[in-house]
Design a protein around this motif. Structure first.
Motif, PDB file in Angstrom:
ATOM      1  N   THR A   1      11.420  -8.108   3.549  1.00  0.00           N
ATOM      2  CA  THR A   1      10.586  -9.181   4.273  1.00  0.00           C
ATOM      3  C   THR A   1       9.153  -9.083   4.251  1.00  0.00           C
ATOM      4  N   ALA A   2       8.686  -7.970   4.686  1.00  0.00           N
ATOM      5  CA  ALA A   2       7.292  -7.741   4.907  1.00  0.00           C
ATOM      6  C   ALA A   2       6.576  -7.603   3.669  1.00  0.00           C
ATOM      7  N   ILE A   3       7.212  -6.707   2.605  1.00  0.00           N
ATOM      8  CA  ILE A   3       6.659  -6.640   1.485  1.00  0.00           C
ATOM      9  C   ILE A   3       6.559  -7.989   0.499  1.00  0.00           C
ATOM     10  N   ASN A   4       7.822  -8.512   0.295  1.00  0.00           N
ATOM     11  CA  ASN A   4       7.817  -9.645  -0.408  1.00  0.00           C
ATOM     12  C   ASN A   4       7.251 -10.922  -0.027  1.00  0.00           C
ATOM     13  N   LEU A   5       7.065 -11.299   1.415  1.00  0.00           N
ATOM     14  CA  LEU A   5       6.307 -12.044   2.080  1.00  0.00           C
ATOM     15  C   LEU A   5       4.785 -11.930   1.763  1.00  0.00           C
ATOM     16  N   ALA A   6       4.300 -10.728   2.185  1.00  0.00           N
ATOM     17  CA  ALA A   6       2.937 -10.411   2.047  1.00  0.00           C
ATOM     18  C   ALA A   6       2.559 -10.603   0.407  1.00  0.00           C
ATOM     19  N   THR A   7       3.373 -10.286  -0.462  1.00  0.00           N
ATOM     20  CA  THR A   7       3.152 -10.309  -1.865  1.00  0.00           C
ATOM     21  C   THR A   7       2.999 -11.736  -2.220  1.00  0.00           C
ATOM     22  N   SER A   8       3.704 -12.572  -1.724  1.00  0.00           N
ATOM     23  CA  SER A   8       3.880 -14.195  -1.968  1.00  0.00           C
ATOM     24  C   SER A   8       2.458 -14.461  -1.464  1.00  0.00           C
ATOM     25  N   LEU A   9       2.014 -14.195  -0.165  1.00  0.00           N
ATOM     26  CA  LEU A   9       0.772 -14.800   0.165  1.00  0.00           C
ATOM     27  C   LEU A   9      -0.351 -14.432  -0.483  1.00  0.00           C
ATOM     28  N   ALA A  10      -0.388 -13.069  -0.863  1.00  0.00           N
ATOM     29  CA  ALA A  10      -1.401 -12.571  -1.721  1.00  0.00           C
ATOM     30  C   ALA A  10      -1.535 -13.496  -3.460  1.00  0.00           C
ATOM     31  N   ALA A  11      -0.508 -13.636  -3.444  1.00  0.00           N
ATOM     32  CA  ALA A  11      -0.169 -14.288  -4.880  1.00  0.00           C
ATOM     33  C   ALA A  11      -0.843 -15.707  -5.032  1.00  0.00           C
ATOM     34  N   ILE A  12      -1.043 -16.143  -3.995  1.00  0.00           N
ATOM     35  CA  ILE A  12      -1.725 -17.486  -3.898  1.00  0.00           C
ATOM     36  C   ILE A  12      -3.323 -17.344  -3.350  1.00  0.00           C
ATOM     37  N   GLY A  13      -3.747 -16.167  -3.540  1.00  0.00           N
ATOM     38  CA  GLY A  13      -5.113 -15.765  -2.903  1.00  0.00           C
ATOM     39  C   GLY A  13      -5.389 -15.494  -1.371  1.00  0.00           C
ATOM     40  N   GLU A  14      -4.348 -15.376  -0.456  1.00  0.00           N
ATOM     41  CA  GLU A  14      -4.769 -14.900   0.742  1.00  0.00           C
ATOM     42  C   GLU A  14      -5.172 -13.440   0.682  1.00  0.00           C
ATOM     43  N   GLU A  15      -5.977 -13.018   1.532  1.00  0.00           N
ATOM     44  CA  GLU A  15      -6.218 -11.484   1.888  1.00  0.00           C
ATOM     45  C   GLU A  15      -5.088 -11.105   2.817  1.00  0.00           C
ATOM     46  N   VAL A  16      -4.374 -10.190   2.502  1.00  0.00           N
ATOM     47  CA  VAL A  16      -3.234  -9.832   3.277  1.00  0.00           C
ATOM     48  C   VAL A  16      -3.405  -8.298   3.473  1.00  0.00           C
ATOM     49  N   LEU A  17      -2.671  -7.881   4.788  1.00  0.00           N
ATOM     50  CA  LEU A  17      -2.669  -6.509   5.152  1.00  0.00           C
ATOM     51  C   LEU A  17      -1.375  -6.107   5.864  1.00  0.00           C
ATOM     52  N   ILE A  18      -0.758  -5.304   5.116  1.00  0.00           N
ATOM     53  CA  ILE A  18       0.710  -4.758   5.867  1.00  0.00           C
ATOM     54  C   ILE A  18       0.319  -3.460   6.783  1.00  0.00           C
ATOM     55  N   ILE A  19       0.677  -3.527   8.031  1.00  0.00           N
ATOM     56  CA  ILE A  19       0.726  -2.370   8.785  1.00  0.00           C
ATOM     57  C   ILE A  19       2.003  -1.767   8.828  1.00  0.00           C
ATOM     58  N   ASP A  20       2.212  -0.608   8.273  1.00  0.00           N
ATOM     59  CA  ASP A  20       3.423  -0.001   8.187  1.00  0.00           C
ATOM     60  C   ASP A  20       3.610   0.990   9.622  1.00  0.00           C
TER      61      ASP A  20
END
Length: 262
Positions: free
Chosen positions: A21-40
């Motif tokens: 969920t973290a990876i694919n939600l972040a990718t989906s948000l980034a795909a619409i131009g949002e700057e996204v950071l995941i902290i693992d």
């Protein structure tokens, strides 16, 4: 200045789809131009691997962020996804609890790291937690605006959820009064399984609007994607799992708009 939105993805039960969920939600948000950071924050480092970050390249990591006082700018790495960066994890995180346990700010180490200007460039920061309610998860909850809970469509789902919601309540009472439940996302859904449908109905009857409309299906392509170091959305955009995560991102954004308008 803090990031626009810090969302912790947590469930003390393993295998429920937190990292996916973290990876694919972040990718989906980034795909619409949002700057996204995941902290693992999971010592297993699966989110880092799933975004193509080789273990040999993780010279600085979430460990340094919590224990060594390194900054977001020093630890964040570009991923295979445009607009998506990640602070990777290493096995060093296993020892971080011992190192910071005696410090007065032990629960606030991540919050402190995210309070600087280098975190403010991201509109979304997603924190992927380990499958336990330990000091790493407490740091994630202390730093977050909200908690997103992936919940597997299985018989014991509600049992584990009640424990997690109790922890969120305790964190709210003690270290982070503003912490909210962002939402519950039902994962590994199989429409052919009567039990899965019953679990979804039960969770919705208990938690109502907190449960996202989107159901994340069991999907082979989503399971395969991490072995290629890619999110499912890059690996196979058209598969049912990828489409579901795009829908989930849309719901997350809608909820954020509603919250700001309230």
């Amino acid at each position: 200045m803090a990031a626009n939105r810090i969302i912790t993805i947590a469930n003390q039960k393993g295998g429920v789809g937190k990292t996916t969920t973290a990876i694919n939600l972040a990718t989906s948000l980034a795909a619409i131009g949002e700057e996204v950071l995941i902290i693992d924050l999971d010592p297993q480092g699966n989110a880092s691997t799933g975004l193509g970050i080789d273990r040999r390249d993780r010279s600085v990591s979430a460990y340094d962020l919590l224990a060594g006082g390194a900054s977001i700018a020093e630890t964040a790495m570009a991923s295979v996804v445009p607009h998506l960066s990640i602070v990777p994890s290493t096995m060093d995180l296993l020892g971080v609890e011992m190192e910071i346990a005696g410090r007065e700010d032990r629960v606030y180490r991540l919050k402190k790291a995210l309070s600087g200007e280098d975190a403010a460039r991201y509109s979304y920061i997603l924190v992927d937690c380990p499958p336990s309610l330990n000091l790493l998860t407490m740091n994630a909850m202390a730093a977050a605006h909200s908690v997103l809970v992936p919940l597997q469509c299985e018989f014991f789902a509600l049992e584990g959820l009640s424990q997690l919601l109790e922890t969120v309540s305790q964190v709210r009472d003690t270290v982070n009064p503003g912490l909210d439940i962002q939402g519950i996302v039902m994962t590994m859904y199989d429409a052919r399984n009567n039990l899965a449908q019953q679990v979804v109905e039960d969770v919705r009857s208990h938690l109502g609007d907190k449960v996202y409309r989107t159901l994340i299906p069991r999907n082979v392509r989503v399971s395969e994607a991490p072995s290629y170091g890619k999110p499912a959305i890059l690996y196979d955009l058209k598969c049912a799992g990828s489409q579901a995560y795009l829908q989930l991102a849309s719901e997350v954004i809608q909820r954020e708009r509603s919250r700001k308008a309230a």
